[in-house]
Design a protein around this motif. Structure first.
Motif, PDB file in Angstrom:
ATOM      1  N   VAL A 603      -2.119  -0.522   4.734  1.00 40.03           N
ATOM      2  CA  VAL A 603      -1.187  -1.679   4.447  1.00 40.03           C
ATOM      3  C   VAL A 603      -1.377  -1.668   2.724  1.00 40.03           C
ATOM      4  O   VAL A 603      -2.546  -2.002   2.545  1.00 40.03           O
ATOM      5  N   PRO A 606       1.094  -5.753  -1.905  1.00 41.48           N
ATOM      6  CA  PRO A 606       2.269  -6.217  -2.513  1.00 41.48           C
ATOM      7  C   PRO A 606       2.356  -5.995  -4.106  1.00 41.48           C
ATOM      8  O   PRO A 606       3.192  -5.390  -4.717  1.00 41.48           O
ATOM      9  N   ASP A 623       4.697   8.037  -2.066  1.00 39.43           N
ATOM     10  CA  ASP A 623       4.024   8.127  -0.939  1.00 39.43           C
ATOM     11  C   ASP A 623       2.732   9.310  -1.430  1.00 39.43           C
ATOM     12  O   ASP A 623       1.749   9.286  -1.152  1.00 39.43           O
ATOM     13  N   VAL A 650       2.116   1.545   6.416  1.00 36.84           N
ATOM     14  CA  VAL A 650       2.723   0.853   7.437  1.00 36.84           C
ATOM     15  C   VAL A 650       2.632  -0.680   6.885  1.00 36.84           C
ATOM     16  O   VAL A 650       1.932  -0.782   6.049  1.00 36.84           O
ATOM     17  N   ASP A 651       3.652  -1.311   7.329  1.00 33.42           N
ATOM     18  CA  ASP A 651       3.851  -2.881   7.033  1.00 33.42           C
ATOM     19  C   ASP A 651       2.825  -3.725   7.350  1.00 33.42           C
ATOM     20  O   ASP A 651       2.367  -4.639   6.760  1.00 33.42           O
ATOM     21  N   ALA A 652       2.295  -3.445   8.642  1.00 29.15           N
ATOM     22  CA  ALA A 652       1.392  -4.083   9.164  1.00 29.15           C
ATOM     23  C   ALA A 652       0.207  -3.297  10.275  1.00 29.15           C
ATOM     24  O   ALA A 652       1.086  -2.408  10.726  1.00 29.15           O
TER      25      ALA A 652
END
Length: 682
Positions: A603, A606, A623, A650-652
């Motif tokens: 993760v 941000p 990436d 992944v986001d979470a």
């Protein structure tokens, strides 16, 4: 699971400080359990404080909200409302031993519910507000709960689950009058405020045995279907040495008088003591305020926060709002929080969101007053350790335990040195009088001196960044192999707790067993009753030359890649040190040649994406470029075979509600993907 197989990873030498800290060794040897035959959690956490002259002024619960002024609830109010609820539950047919579900957030009413259920000899069954209908149904059915006390936000899901729970006779709705009134009230059989108002404020506490069941907590399911762990009243006693140590003595004077009992006994003298002892430990000179974002529906929030704080007659902050780094730091600053329990995932999020600077630390920015941080659930890691020490102003005490056997390993990282004071016991000795009840009284008075320092004994025992710590006093913990023998220094094995302490006396921390699952209960233990009776945790660790344990991961999380043993924790900790990474999980990816490849789910932070990455790399290469950077980052710090051959952003990550990464979910996902690849290749 074998712990010494061919081509296993050779662990690097672990740091040594010349052996087990002398103060720790003396304390562990001097400690004695004294568990009264009759003991009740609610009596020691509330009733005894409500009987004191200052009960109307002594704060038990401080309700905090960003949208309204804080509300303070005294121990007197807590006991009064608990008595009303106990009488109401008795009228509803609840009897000693019956299970009562509590589906509530952090709030005053939740504390009332626990005290009411516990003082009537019934069994409290906490359930998370995050549970959907199926999760609620499974636990309500399995436990055969007869009453549920639920927040208005949980009533709809509880209503759906109830259709398949015939033994659940009554649902008490809390806050239904103020939240979508008609629908909420229709889904509850009675409303909290209206119900309690009808009943007396007098209730006679049930004289429970220490071995009687008190709490039924369903495990978080990280290793399979949830099992109900039945916790006795005495388990709170078993928690206390670790709680006091991990909270840096919780504001009590560490060097106590000869006849003064340890804070482990509590100021009313009940707990690890002789029944009926008189209060003799004075109030701390400074006010202590506890808060943790841990849900009071889980072991971490209930047994590591709410109950021990109330046991010592201190205030605990209740906040039902969603966790965020900003909100947590604001709360701790505004409420004057001095002691806390923060999950490593929470600390990682704070570290990324508010890294602080040398000119203005996070402690200064938010006016923090922290004097202790306990962290548990996952390995803390040295990056988070350094952040706590440098930015939050306090070195964290890592703690290890499980629902079944909680608070058994950890640290007491008290930074201050305490000068010898006339009239206090000689350094290195236990209090006088010969009483086993007093043997614990000199945790801070036992001798830990720096070389050449004959005046200022160090209190507690020092943390080693990244280490789980040492077994807490009263707990006989070893790292054992498949045959139940203690592993040599540096050899991985299963962390296990013996039913008997180092003096051959029963350890009160043990759960009673898994609810209606004797096979699972028996499977938790190995060896014959007596000194060979070990409870295996399923967590792997190595022991260093000083006795400190170093977490290696769950036994089912460790895997082999090209013949090397891979522990995910070390790689995850390494990845999190990179500024691009907020969190990471490492699992095996099935591979026909190596057996498994090391794969990392990452993760991203941000702030890193916003401020650096998009301005540095060409479109479409983000990436791939970042994968190379992270792989090289791990290669440069760990062994070559440990770097992740594949990284997926992944986001979470899948998490339990207690803040643990569910690597099992990711591992099963990789296995399913592998089967799909094989099917397509045919």
């Amino acid at each position: 699971m074998g712990v010494s197989q061919a081509r296993d990873k050779k662990l690097p030498p672990l740091p040594s400080r010349g052996g087990v800290p002398p103060a720790y060794a003396q304390l562990h040897q001097a400690f004695r359990w004294e568990v009264p035959t009759h003991f009740n959690m609610a009596q020691v956490c509330c009733a005894r404080w409500a009987a004191q002259g200052d009960a109307t002024k002594r704060i038990a619960i401080q309700a905090y909200s960003t949208r309204a002024p804080g509300t303070f609830h005294s121990y007197s109010a807590l006991q009064t409302q608990s008595n009303r609820l106990s009488n109401a539950l008795t009228t509803l047919g609840v009897r000693p031993g019956d299970r009562v579900a509590i589906v509530m957030p952090q709030c005053f009413e939740t504390a009332v519910a626990y005290m009411a259920v516990l003082q009537m000899g019934a069994v409290a069954m906490p359930l998370s507000l995050l549970f959907g209908p199926e999760a609620l149904e499974y636990r309500l059915q399995d436990s055969e709960a007869v009453v549920a006390i639920a927040d208005a936000s949980a009533l709809h899901d509880l209503h759906l689950a109830r259709k398949h729970c015939p033994l659940l006779r009554t649902v008490v709705g809390v806050g239904a009058q103020s939240a979508e009134q008609d629908e909420s009230q229709a889904e509850a059989d009675c409303e909290w405020s209206d119900t309690l108002a009808q009943f007396s404020t007098d209730f006679t506490l049930v004289d429970t045995l220490a071995d009687d069941p008190a709490v039924l907590i369903y495990t978080s399911g990280t290793t399979g279907n949830p099992k109900g762990a039945l916790i006795p009243h005495r388990a709170l006693i078993g928690n206390l040495p670790g709680f006091v140590a991990s909270q840096n003595w919780f504001g009590f004077e560490p060097l106590v008088g000869q006849s003064t009992p340890s804070p482990v006994r509590g100021r009313a003298g009940v707990g690890v003591s002789r029944l009926g002892a008189q209060p003799s430990l004075p109030e701390p000179k400074t006010q202590c305020v506890f808060w943790s974002p841990a849900d009071w529906a889980w072991t971490g929030g209930l047994m590591d926060a709410l109950l021990p704080t109330l046991y010592f007659g201190r205030p605990i902050v209740a906040c039902r709002e969603r966790f965020s780094p900003q909100a947590a730091l604001d709360l701790m600053g505004q409420c004057g929080v001095t002691h806390t329990f923060l999950f490593p995932t929470a600390l990682k999020a704070m570290m990324k969101a508010f890294p602080g600077t040398a000119k203005q630390t996070v402690r200064q920015q938010f006016k923090l007053q922290l004097r202790a941080i306990m962290s548990a659930g996952e390995a803390v890691g040295d990056a988070v350790f350094a952040y706590c020490q440098n930015q939050l102003g306090i070195a964290p005490n890592e703690m290890f335990g499980q629902t079944e056997i909680n608070y058994i390993v950890g640290n007491c990282n008290m930074a201050q040195a305490a000068a010898e004071v006339p009239g206090r016991p000689k350094q290195g000795t236990a209090p006088s009088g010969g009483s086993a009840a007093h043997a614990v009284a000199s945790v801070g008075a036992l001798d830990v001196r720096r070389p050449g320092d004959g005046l200022h004994p160090l209190v507690g025992w020092p943390s080693k960044p990244g280490s789980m710590g040492l077994p807490y006093p009263g707990h006989n913990v070893k790292v054992i192999d498949d045959n139940g023998q203690e592993c040599a220094v540096g050899v991985p094995g299963d962390v296990a707790l013996n039913r008997l302490d180092v003096h051959g006396q029963p350890d009160p921390i043990f759960f009673l067993g898994y609810w209606k699952n004797e096979a699972a209960t028996q499977g938790k233990f190995t060896g014959a009753h007596g000194p060979d009776d070990w409870c295996r945790t399923g967590d792997l660790a190595v022991r260093d030359a000083d006795g400190y344990l170093w977490y290696q991961g769950r036994s089912d999380d460790v895997f082999k890649s090209a013949g090397y043993r891979i522990g995910p924790g070390e790689i995850e900790n390494c990845l999190v040190k990179h500024p691009a990474v907020l969190n990471a999980a490492v699992v095996p990816k099935p591979d026909p040649e190596r057996g498994a490849l090391v794969k990392a789910y990452v993760v991203l932070a941000p702030d890193f994406i916003a401020t650096q990455a998009v301005n540095t790399w060409a479109p479409g290469t983000f990436d791939s470029e970042l994968v190379k950077i992270l792989q090289n980052h791990v290669k440069g710090l760990l062994a070559p075979y440990e770097y992740p051959k594949e990284i997926e952003f992944v986001d979470a990550l899948p998490m339990t509600t207690t803040g643990k990464v569910q690597r099992r979910v990711l591992r099963l996902q990789e296995e399913a993907r592998a089967r799909e690849r094989v099917a397509k290749a045919r």
